[in-house]
Write a protein that holds these residues in place. Structure first.
Motif, PDB file in Angstrom:
ATOM      1  N   GLU A 160       4.903  -6.929  -8.070  1.00 34.83           N
ATOM      2  CA  GLU A 160       5.369  -5.707  -7.419  1.00 34.83           C
ATOM      3  C   GLU A 160       4.979  -4.433  -8.162  1.00 34.83           C
ATOM      4  O   GLU A 160       4.853  -3.366  -7.553  1.00 34.83           O
ATOM      5  N   SER A 161       4.758  -4.528  -9.477  1.00 35.83           N
ATOM      6  CA  SER A 161       4.369  -3.340 -10.241  1.00 35.83           C
ATOM      7  C   SER A 161       2.971  -2.852  -9.877  1.00 35.83           C
ATOM      8  O   SER A 161       2.612  -1.710 -10.203  1.00 35.83           O
ATOM      9  N   SER A 180       3.724   2.658  -4.661  1.00 39.17           N
ATOM     10  CA  SER A 180       4.940   2.826  -3.869  1.00 39.17           C
ATOM     11  C   SER A 180       4.845   3.975  -2.871  1.00 39.17           C
ATOM     12  O   SER A 180       5.587   4.009  -1.881  1.00 39.17           O
ATOM     13  N   GLN A 186       9.207  -7.382  -0.850  1.00 41.46           N
ATOM     14  CA  GLN A 186       9.497  -7.651  -2.255  1.00 41.46           C
ATOM     15  C   GLN A 186      10.349  -8.909  -2.400  1.00 41.46           C
ATOM     16  O   GLN A 186      11.087  -9.287  -1.499  1.00 41.46           O
ATOM     17  N   TRP A 240      -1.307 -12.053 -14.766  1.00 42.43           N
ATOM     18  CA  TRP A 240       0.156 -12.183 -14.606  1.00 42.43           C
ATOM     19  C   TRP A 240       0.514 -13.540 -14.021  1.00 42.43           C
ATOM     20  O   TRP A 240       1.400 -14.240 -14.536  1.00 42.43           O
TER      21      TRP A 240
END
Length: 398
Positions: A137-138, A142, A149, A211
């Motif tokens: 999500e980072s 936005s 999410q 990640w």
């Protein structure tokens, strides 16, 4: 259709240094009977024609984490997304809070532990899970990007169920930053042009892969994830994709390996790093790869869109029996997507209707999987389930 009556239990022996499904010593019915030694006609349709050769035999979990509205219009509509073309558009319209709620309900119900158990009972040994970069999500902008999410916990849960059931798991970057294909909701957005092919988007994708790799190697529920596909179906015009092969592919490979090195993962436990193969049409994926250790390749075969194959049952069977899907000699190759769908203009005519032509579709399925097992490391059907009422797209048969 193809796995309705017989419940097959596959006993898979895995080997860490290969990190792929290994030789299946037996494929038995749950009552212990060897189905390959049965001679009587099975009721309905079964998977008895498959050889016990240790190949990847799997299904895609389509529309779980990257929703493709064409596959499940009722689900899409019930989520409040019916008038929107993609996840991006629906989330933007509903707002983040409401979108999170409806998508989390979808993730909680679209694939259940019962589905995994049913897949296992059909003799399957592999699942391929399409995901979008927005699961990290980072990475999402936005102010300009709109995605649901909370997906990671559901990904970990389904991987845990699959790991407990002995499945091999492939995670596929199906939705890349900026979208790797234009106007295609299976990237998560219906972008007017493919925006992925830029250095800053490549950087976001490699961050995602690093990640994800770290999570895979540090999370017990993801212990059976053995492969990451670094981008699904890039555009096929090599002139349009610029530095995909010269920059993104080697950098994505390095990002995964560097994350593994940081985590102390030894080389025999590396993930396979998968790209689309040369047959896909986006160029030779190995051209700029200085290191190909534990690489793998993905072939997608949808004959319905191949204008070189005549639209006749005999031509489809002949092509499926003889078309070598590893003619580019990239190993290991897996046919990661295929179906039994035929061209839209004939699919519901009497000569192709799924209700009246079950014998043909059974033969065609057998021709495809036997050929894929002969020439490649196996196959993964698209998809496990749909709401189309058409087994040509649904392994579950609904």
């Amino acid at each position: 259709m193809f796995a309705t009556y017989f419940a097959l239990l596959v006993l898979v022996v895995t080997h860490a240094s290969a990190w792929l499904p290994e030789v299946q010593k037996h494929i038995l019915a749950l009552d212990g009977e060897n189905l390959f030694e049965r001679n009587e006609t099975a009721p309905g349709n079964s998977k008895r024609w498959l050889p016990a050769s240790g190949k990847v035999r799997g299904v895609n979990l389509g529309s779980l984490f990257v929703f493709e509205p064409w596959m499940a219009t009722n689900e899409w509509s019930n989520m409040g997304c019916g008038s929107y073309t993609s996840e991006f558009d629906c989330v933007a319209a509903l707002g983040q809070t409401q979108a999170n709620s409806v998508f989390q309900t979808h993730w909680n119900t679209w694939i259940t532990q019962g589905d995994i158990q049913q897949m296992q009972s059909y003799g399957l040994n592999t699942i391929r899970i399409p995901v979008g970069y927005w699961m990290m999500e980072s990475l999402v902008y936005s102010d300009s990007e709109h995605f649901p999410q909370g997906g990671l916990q559901y990904l970990q849960r389904v991987c845990g169920w699959a790991s407990d059931a002995g499945f091999y798991i492939i995670i596929d970057l199906h939705g890349a930053p900026g979208a790797q294909m234009a106007q295609n909701p299976d990237t998560g957005q219906s972008a007017p042009s493919p925006g992925f092919y830029a250095d800053y988007q490549y950087d976001r994708a490699t961050q995602f892969l690093s990640w994800l790799t770290t999570i895979i190697h540090s999370t017990n529920s993801m212990r059976n994830v053995g492969m990451i596909e670094i981008v699904n179906e890039p555009v096929q015009d090599s002139g349009a994709i610029g530095t995909l092969r010269s920059s993104y592919y080697p950098n994505a490979y390095s990002a995964i390996r560097n994350a593994e090195s940081t985590a102390g993962v030894t080389s025999n436990n590396y993930l396979h790093v998968q790209t689309m193969n040369a047959l896909w049409g986006a160029g030779d994926p190995n051209q700029y790869m200085s290191n190909q250790y534990f690489m793998a390749y993905d072939d997608h075969r949808y004959i319905k869109w191949d204008s070189a194959v005549a639209v006749s049952q005999s031509a489809y069977l002949s092509d499926s029996c003889h078309n070598n899907r590893n003619s580019d000699n990239e190993n290991p190759t897996i046919v990661g997507e295929f179906s039994l769908s035929v061209p839209d203009n004939v699919q519901w005519t009497s000569g192709w209707a799924p209700t009246s032509q079950k014998n043909f579709y059974s033969q065609w399925f057998a021709a495809q999987v036997l050929n894929y097992e002969k020439d490649t490391n196996g196959w993964i059907f698209w998809s496990w389930k749909t709401q189309l009422g058409d087994y040509r797209w649904s392994y579950q048969g609904k």
